[in-house]
Design a protein around this motif. Structure first.
Motif, PDB file in Angstrom:
ATOM      1  N   MET A   1       0.803  -1.241  -0.008  1.00 48.21           N
ATOM      2  CA  MET A   1       0.196   0.130  -0.074  1.00 48.21           C
ATOM      3  C   MET A   1       0.710   1.273   0.192  1.00 48.21           C
ATOM      4  SD  MET A   1      -2.602   1.133   2.847  1.00 48.21           S
ATOM      5  CE  MET A   1      -4.339   0.906   2.177  1.00 48.21           C
ATOM      6  N   ILE A   2       0.635   2.119  -0.921  1.00 42.51           N
ATOM      7  CA  ILE A   2       1.354   3.437  -1.038  1.00 42.51           C
ATOM      8  C   ILE A   2       0.657   4.488   0.082  1.00 42.51           C
ATOM      9  CG2 ILE A   2       1.754   5.394  -2.375  1.00 42.51           C
ATOM     10  CD1 ILE A   2       1.337   3.665  -4.953  1.00 42.51           C
ATOM     11  N   PRO A   3       1.649   5.113   0.864  1.00 40.65           N
ATOM     12  CA  PRO A   3       1.266   6.079   1.994  1.00 40.65           C
ATOM     13  C   PRO A   3       0.681   6.988   1.355  1.00 40.65           C
ATOM     14  CG  PRO A   3       3.479   5.826   1.781  1.00 40.65           C
ATOM     15  CD  PRO A   3       3.123   4.763   0.950  1.00 40.65           C
ATOM     16  N   VAL A   4      -0.447   7.660   1.831  1.00 42.92           N
ATOM     17  CA  VAL A   4      -1.361   8.760   1.521  1.00 42.92           C
ATOM     18  C   VAL A   4      -0.718   9.949   2.242  1.00 42.92           C
ATOM     19  CG1 VAL A   4      -3.497   9.859   1.265  1.00 42.92           C
ATOM     20  CG2 VAL A   4      -3.461   7.519   1.028  1.00 42.92           C
ATOM     21  N   SER A   5      -0.276  11.099   1.623  1.00 40.51           N
ATOM     22  CA  SER A   5       0.156  12.406   2.166  1.00 40.51           C
ATOM     23  C   SER A   5      -1.042  12.856   2.888  1.00 40.51           C
ATOM     24  CB  SER A   5       0.516  13.176   1.331  1.00 40.51           C
ATOM     25  OG  SER A   5       0.920  14.493   2.013  1.00 40.51           O
ATOM     26  N   GLN A   6      -0.784  13.300   4.117  1.00 42.27           N
ATOM     27  CA  GLN A   6      -1.819  14.107   5.110  1.00 42.27           C
ATOM     28  C   GLN A   6      -1.969  15.344   4.538  1.00 42.27           C
ATOM     29  OE1 GLN A   6      -3.998  12.236   7.235  1.00 42.27           O
ATOM     30  NE2 GLN A   6      -2.880  10.642   6.344  1.00 42.27           N
ATOM     31  N   ASP A   7      -1.258  15.712   3.759  1.00 37.65           N
ATOM     32  CA  ASP A   7      -1.612  17.424   3.018  1.00 37.65           C
ATOM     33  C   ASP A   7      -2.464  17.766   2.184  1.00 37.65           C
ATOM     34  OD1 ASP A   7       0.799  17.978   4.343  1.00 37.65           O
ATOM     35  OD2 ASP A   7       2.215  17.631   2.887  1.00 37.65           O
ATOM     36  N   TYR A   8      -3.134  16.362   1.683  1.00 35.61           N
ATOM     37  CA  TYR A   8      -4.176  16.321   0.705  1.00 35.61           C
ATOM     38  C   TYR A   8      -5.574  15.811   1.325  1.00 35.61           C
ATOM     39  CZ  TYR A   8      -0.399  16.994  -2.582  1.00 35.61           C
ATOM     40  OH  TYR A   8       0.708  17.529  -3.072  1.00 35.61           O
ATOM     41  N   PRO A   9      -6.746  16.355   0.777  1.00 38.42           N
ATOM     42  CA  PRO A   9      -7.795  15.797   1.328  1.00 38.42           C
ATOM     43  C   PRO A   9      -8.042  14.569   0.848  1.00 38.42           C
ATOM     44  CG  PRO A   9      -8.387  17.632  -0.319  1.00 38.42           C
ATOM     45  CD  PRO A   9      -6.904  17.482  -0.012  1.00 38.42           C
ATOM     46  N   SER A  10      -8.884  13.709   1.521  1.00 40.81           N
ATOM     47  CA  SER A  10      -9.057  12.128   1.139  1.00 40.81           C
ATOM     48  C   SER A  10      -9.858  12.160   0.231  1.00 40.81           C
ATOM     49  CB  SER A  10      -9.584  11.489   2.248  1.00 40.81           C
ATOM     50  OG  SER A  10     -10.824  12.194   2.937  1.00 40.81           O
ATOM     51  N   THR A  40     -13.680  23.428  -0.906  1.00 42.05           N
ATOM     52  CA  THR A  40     -13.365  25.193  -0.521  1.00 42.05           C
ATOM     53  C   THR A  40     -12.241  25.742  -1.024  1.00 42.05           C
ATOM     54  OG1 THR A  40     -12.479  24.374   1.696  1.00 42.05           O
ATOM     55  CG2 THR A  40     -14.627  24.846   1.554  1.00 42.05           C
ATOM     56  N   VAL A  41     -11.223  25.103  -1.484  1.00 43.00           N
ATOM     57  CA  VAL A  41     -10.141  25.698  -1.830  1.00 43.00           C
ATOM     58  C   VAL A  41     -10.280  26.424  -3.325  1.00 43.00           C
ATOM     59  CG1 VAL A  41      -7.654  25.116  -2.611  1.00 43.00           C
ATOM     60  CG2 VAL A  41      -8.873  23.775  -0.816  1.00 43.00           C
ATOM     61  N   VAL A  42     -11.187  25.662  -4.324  1.00 40.10           N
ATOM     62  CA  VAL A  42     -11.358  26.504  -5.548  1.00 40.10           C
ATOM     63  C   VAL A  42     -12.728  26.873  -5.655  1.00 40.10           C
ATOM     64  CG1 VAL A  42      -9.246  25.085  -6.592  1.00 40.10           C
ATOM     65  CG2 VAL A  42     -11.525  24.255  -6.750  1.00 40.10           C
ATOM     66  N   GLY A  43     -13.514  26.679  -4.731  1.00 37.83           N
ATOM     67  CA  GLY A  43     -14.742  27.041  -4.844  1.00 37.83           C
ATOM     68  C   GLY A  43     -15.594  26.274  -5.665  1.00 37.83           C
ATOM     69  N   LEU A 150     -29.509  15.148  11.608  1.00 37.34           N
ATOM     70  CA  LEU A 150     -28.329  14.575  11.041  1.00 37.34           C
ATOM     71  C   LEU A 150     -27.078  15.036  11.641  1.00 37.34           C
ATOM     72  CD1 LEU A 150     -28.894  14.091   7.383  1.00 37.34           C
ATOM     73  CD2 LEU A 150     -28.773  12.081   8.957  1.00 37.34           C
ATOM     74  N   GLY A 151     -27.278  16.311  12.429  1.00 37.13           N
ATOM     75  CA  GLY A 151     -26.167  16.953  12.774  1.00 37.13           C
ATOM     76  C   GLY A 151     -25.474  17.990  12.004  1.00 37.13           C
ATOM     77  N   ARG A 152     -25.278  19.055  12.623  1.00 33.25           N
ATOM     78  CA  ARG A 152     -24.453  20.190  11.596  1.00 33.25           C
ATOM     79  C   ARG A 152     -23.157  19.670  10.976  1.00 33.25           C
ATOM     80  NH1 ARG A 152     -25.414  25.313  12.113  1.00 33.25           N
ATOM     81  NH2 ARG A 152     -23.058  26.050  11.809  1.00 33.25           N
ATOM     82  N   GLU A 153     -22.356  18.783  11.582  1.00 32.29           N
ATOM     83  CA  GLU A 153     -21.217  18.203  11.178  1.00 32.29           C
ATOM     84  C   GLU A 153     -21.527  17.200   9.933  1.00 32.29           C
ATOM     85  OE1 GLU A 153     -22.735  15.653  13.995  1.00 32.29           O
ATOM     86  OE2 GLU A 153     -22.289  17.680  13.963  1.00 32.29           O
ATOM     87  N   TYR A 154     -22.496  16.667   9.654  1.00 27.42           N
ATOM     88  CA  TYR A 154     -22.781  15.820   8.670  1.00 27.42           C
ATOM     89  C   TYR A 154     -22.198  16.170   7.264  1.00 27.42           C
ATOM     90  CZ  TYR A 154     -25.314  12.249   5.780  1.00 27.42           C
ATOM     91  OH  TYR A 154     -25.552  11.004   4.902  1.00 27.42           O
ATOM     92  N   VAL A 155     -22.356  17.582   7.118  1.00 24.56           N
ATOM     93  CA  VAL A 155     -21.843  18.041   5.644  1.00 24.56           C
ATOM     94  C   VAL A 155     -20.297  17.787   5.480  1.00 24.56           C
ATOM     95  CG1 VAL A 155     -21.581  20.514   6.440  1.00 24.56           C
ATOM     96  CG2 VAL A 155     -21.982  19.786   4.068  1.00 24.56           C
ATOM     97  N   ASP A 156     -19.569  17.647   6.758  1.00 23.54           N
ATOM     98  CA  ASP A 156     -18.122  17.728   6.641  1.00 23.54           C
ATOM     99  C   ASP A 156     -17.536  16.645   5.744  1.00 23.54           C
ATOM    100  OD1 ASP A 156     -18.149  19.986   8.415  1.00 23.54           O
ATOM    101  OD2 ASP A 156     -17.610  18.901  10.242  1.00 23.54           O
ATOM    102  N   GLN A 157     -18.268  15.411   5.691  1.00 18.83           N
ATOM    103  CA  GLN A 157     -17.807  14.589   5.017  1.00 18.83           C
ATOM    104  C   GLN A 157     -17.622  14.642   3.512  1.00 18.83           C
ATOM    105  OE1 GLN A 157     -20.617  11.110   4.495  1.00 18.83           O
ATOM    106  NE2 GLN A 157     -22.081  12.629   5.506  1.00 18.83           N
ATOM    107  N   PHE A 158     -18.187  15.993   2.981  1.00 14.94           N
ATOM    108  CA  PHE A 158     -18.216  16.227   1.465  1.00 14.94           C
ATOM    109  C   PHE A 158     -17.147  17.246   1.487  1.00 14.94           C
ATOM    110  CE2 PHE A 158     -22.823  14.831   2.664  1.00 14.94           C
ATOM    111  CZ  PHE A 158     -22.664  13.744   2.146  1.00 14.94           C
ATOM    112  N   ILE A 159     -16.690  18.137   2.314  1.00 12.75           N
ATOM    113  CA  ILE A 159     -16.025  19.176   2.158  1.00 12.75           C
ATOM    114  C   ILE A 159     -14.444  18.542   2.076  1.00 12.75           C
ATOM    115  CG2 ILE A 159     -15.011  21.349   3.482  1.00 12.75           C
ATOM    116  CD1 ILE A 159     -17.694  21.441   5.083  1.00 12.75           C
ATOM    117  N   ARG A 160     -13.982  19.210   0.912  1.00 11.61           N
ATOM    118  CA  ARG A 160     -12.566  19.039   0.761  1.00 11.61           C
ATOM    119  C   ARG A 160     -12.004  20.180   0.388  1.00 11.61           C
ATOM    120  NH1 ARG A 160     -14.206  15.029   2.295  1.00 11.61           N
ATOM    121  NH2 ARG A 160     -13.693  12.874   1.413  1.00 11.61           N
TER     122      ARG A 160
END
Length: 160
Positions: A1-10, A40-43, A150-160
């Motif tokens: 498995m190639i390690p994934v950099s934590q500098d990039y969103p999943s 949110t980086v490129v809108g 669902l909770g306010r944070e539910y949308v966080d899974q879609f944010i990159r």
């Protein structure tokens, strides 16, 4: 498995049409969106737009290009002669004002849109009446998801 950099969103892999109807966020009467990804980086945001009645959805323009794919139903722009039907790809050039409408003989459509920049709502004279961007979409999602349990944070899974 190639390690994934934590500098990039999943990466994201989600069912486009959700099993839980609460994931659909109300946008206007008979109009909902389902976020798939909000960058949110490129809108940029990708979402499904669902309309459950015929008629005008909105008159708007985008400063950037928009790409769409019709999953169900059909719709058109008053300013053009084409009709986007199930299975059609749509490209919208930057800056064009158009009026999205679902025809009278159709009361349902779902289209996947990929938008970068903003969606600027305009009146018949082209004057701005409102706008949406990646951040207002997040705000709409947070308020709706809190309201439906669902909770306010539910949308966080879609944010990159």
């Amino acid at each position: 498995m190639i390690p994934v950099s934590q500098d990039y969103p999943s990466e994201i892999a989600v069912a486009a049409e959700p099993a839980d109807e609460r994931v659909w966020v109300p946008q206007a009467p008979n109009v909902w969106f389902r976020p798939l990804m909000i960058n949110t980086v490129v809108g940029q945001w990708c979402n499904l737009l669902k309309v459950t009645a015929s008629g005008v959805v909105s008159r708007h323009r985008h400063p950037g290009a928009v790409f769409g794919y019709v999953i169900a139903g059909r719709w058109h722009y008053h300013e053009h002669e084409w009709v986007a039907e199930t299975g059609h790809f749509v490209y919208e050039p930057p800056g064009e004002i158009h009026t999205l409408a679902v025809p009278p003989d159709c009361d349902y459509m779902i289209t996947m849109f990929n938008i970068t920049g903003a969606m600027v709502y305009v009146d018949a004279d082209g004057n701005q009446t409102g706008y949406e961007d990646a951040f207002t979409k997040i705000d709409m999602c947070r308020a709706h998801y809190e309201r439906v349990g669902l909770g306010r944070e539910y949308v966080d899974q879609f944010i990159r």
